[in-house]
Design a protein around this motif. Structure first.
Motif, mmCIF file in Angstrom:
data_model
loop_
_atom_site.group_PDB
_atom_site.id
_atom_site.type_symbol
_atom_site.label_atom_id
_atom_site.label_comp_id
_atom_site.label_asym_id
_atom_site.label_seq_id
_atom_site.Cartn_x
_atom_site.Cartn_y
_atom_site.Cartn_z
ATOM 1 N N GLU A 179 0.826 -1.215 0.000
ATOM 2 C CA GLU A 179 0.000 0.000 0.000
ATOM 3 C C GLU A 179 0.859 1.264 0.000
ATOM 4 O O GLU A 179 0.509 2.267 -0.629
ATOM 5 N N ARG A 180 1.982 1.236 0.682
ATOM 6 C CA ARG A 180 2.863 2.401 0.726
ATOM 7 C C ARG A 180 3.616 2.586 -0.591
ATOM 8 O O ARG A 180 3.972 3.708 -0.955
ATOM 9 N N ARG A 182 2.481 1.461 -3.667
ATOM 10 C CA ARG A 182 1.599 1.535 -4.826
ATOM 11 C C ARG A 182 1.522 2.937 -5.463
ATOM 12 O O ARG A 182 1.540 3.066 -6.690
ATOM 13 N N PRO A 183 1.426 4.023 -4.681
ATOM 14 C CA PRO A 183 1.266 5.344 -5.315
ATOM 15 C C PRO A 183 2.549 5.931 -5.902
ATOM 16 O O PRO A 183 2.493 6.973 -6.565
ATOM 17 N N VAL A 184 3.689 5.311 -5.657
ATOM 18 C CA VAL A 184 4.969 5.906 -6.044
ATOM 19 C C VAL A 184 5.221 5.681 -7.527
ATOM 20 O O VAL A 184 5.145 4.563 -8.028
ATOM 21 N N SER A 185 5.520 6.750 -8.237
ATOM 22 C CA SER A 185 5.768 6.648 -9.677
ATOM 23 C C SER A 185 7.236 6.319 -9.948
ATOM 24 O O SER A 185 8.115 6.592 -9.133
ATOM 25 N N GLU A 213 -0.349 -6.787 -7.515
ATOM 26 C CA GLU A 213 -0.733 -5.516 -6.907
ATOM 27 C C GLU A 213 0.102 -4.326 -7.365
ATOM 28 O O GLU A 213 -0.376 -3.193 -7.353
#
Length: 436
Positions: A179-180, A182-185, A213
């Protein structure tokens, strides 16, 4: 996979930990072909080293079961489907990395040599001796066997409810990490966790979950069997054993000094292409970069191992710029003791300045710290390694030396370590706790 039910009801006496010769790090296979081509007559000794001395492995891992698992690996042979996959698959954008004559030898002429096993002061003394092209493959098999036997010993006697809690907590921890991330590009992660995994099935679960995921951010796994089974990229570079062994074979001081570069020259001659990521810290990264031939700067990138990762990355960027290369076109792979906080910190620091990637090992596939419902450290990961410790030269055994960027990770006879440090220096080398 219901890990709790399986652990509670499973008959481990019929369950072998390693069931395929491909259940190993991919770089072992690339190095195996390299050794087979260039060093067919070299004999070496590999030895198990438990750097977590407080864990008395010989009092945890049963000797009979350890021998049974080791003997099973010795009985394995490369399957026809595996040989076809190795020869026909694309690795790092290139097909045909593995030569037909090498595959034929691996399928028909390769056997793991015997082992020596004894105990001393609560630890297993485990050595493998013989042809380098045979002995080298023991490293990952031995480590994964001992780590999983330690896991099985910890699971023994736990009630099914306790096992439920153990694995539920481990799954939640894995999910929280995902979850931590996942948003990182522009994040590129791979699984490097075979050697110290909790167990094969847990590693497979982790790899499948990460792939599902994280999508393209999860670029593959170092485990060749899992890469083949799940149609993932097989990821790997090369290891310290190559310059360590070549240095031990040196007969003059000059040969010793240039061994770390001669290995790279032979590697480039053998593979070229996308497999040009070098590991500079065998005898210290700072001295390596200072004396490196200019052609090394044309390699794809660098793998950081035992140095402070920010210091190592900044040193590499500065070195590239001093050699007239653009760091933004190069890759840096971090791979030592990573966990999610460190990955995010390093990505914030280096993202956009260089192509950063992360080979995530022990804390991906063996992070059960604090998950036991009744406390204790039965499932805490070990700093367990299997290193080349001696080379046969002129009919006698000669100690092999690895200095590392961390004084605490140096291996070899004390007098030889002192000689190497005098020759290579200690600039940029630090003392740091060894976590994994």
């Amino acid at each position: 996979m219901n890990f709790a039910t399986r652990a509670h009801n499973h008959n481990y006496e019929t369950d072998f930990i390693v069931r395929s010769l491909l259940d190993t790090d991919w770089y072992k296979l690339a190095m195996l072909q390299f050794i087979w081509l260039h060093f067919p007559d070299v004999n070496v000794r590999f030895s198990l080293i438990n750097r977590t001395r407080s864990v008395r492995l010989a009092e945890i891992v049963d000797e009979g079961e350890l021998r049974r698992q080791l003997e099973n690996v010795r009985s394995l042979r490369l399957k026809r489907s595996e040989a076809i996959w190795l020869q026909g698959n694309t690795f790092y954008g290139e097909r045909g990395i593995f030569r037909p004559d090498f595959i034929a030898w691996f399928a028909n002429g390769f056997t793991l040599p015997d082992y020596r096993l004894s105990r001393e002061d609560g630890q297993w003394l485990l050595d493998f001796e013989g042809s380098w092209a045979q002995v080298t493959m023991w490293e990952i098999y031995a480590l994964s066997i001992i780590n999983e036997l330690k896991t099985r010993a910890g699971l023994a006697g736990m009630a099914e409810t306790e096992l439920d809690i153990l694995y539920a907590r481990a799954k939640i921890r894995l999910w929280d990490k995902i979850e931590r991330l996942r948003p990182v590009s522009d994040l590129y992660l791979s699984d490097f966790g075979t050697r110290r995994r909790h167990g094969f099935l847990w590693q497979e679960y982790v790899v499948e979950t990460m792939a599902a995921e994280l999508g393209p951010a999860f670029i593959g796994t170092s485990n060749t069997h899992l890469a083949m089974k799940h149609d993932l990229e097989a990821i790997g570079t090369n290891a310290h054993e190559l310059p360590v062994t070549m240095a031990a074979l040196a007969r003059t001081t000059e040969q010793l000094k240039v061994a770390q570069y001669e290995v790279l020259r032979l590697w480039q001659e053998t593979y070229g292409g996308g497999m040009l990521v070098f590991l500079p810290d065998t005898f210290g990264s700072t001295q390596f970069l200072k004396s490196a031939p200019d052609w090394v700067a044309d390699w794809t990138g660098l793998r950081v191992d035992s140095k402070d990762p920010v210091a190592a990355g900044e040193e590499y960027i500065a070195w590239l710029e001093s050699r007239g290369r653009d760091p933004r076109e190069k890759r840096i792979l971090f791979s030592d003791g990573l966990d999610v906080d460190e990955i995010l910190r390093l990505h914030r620091h280096f993202g956009g300045r260089i192509r950063d990637g992360y080979g995530w090992g022990t804390m991906l596939t063996a992070d059960f710290r604090g998950c036991h419902p009744r406390g204790g450290k039965a499932f805490d990961p070990l700093s367990l390694v299997c290193k080349v410790t001696a080379v046969e030269l002129g009919g006698a055994w000669k100690g092999a030396v690895k200095l590392s960027d961390n004084h605490a990770k140096a291996t070899g006879p004390a007098d030889e370590i002192a000689r190497y440090r005098e020759l290579f220096g200690t600039e940029g080398v630090a003392n740091a706790p060894v976590l994994v």
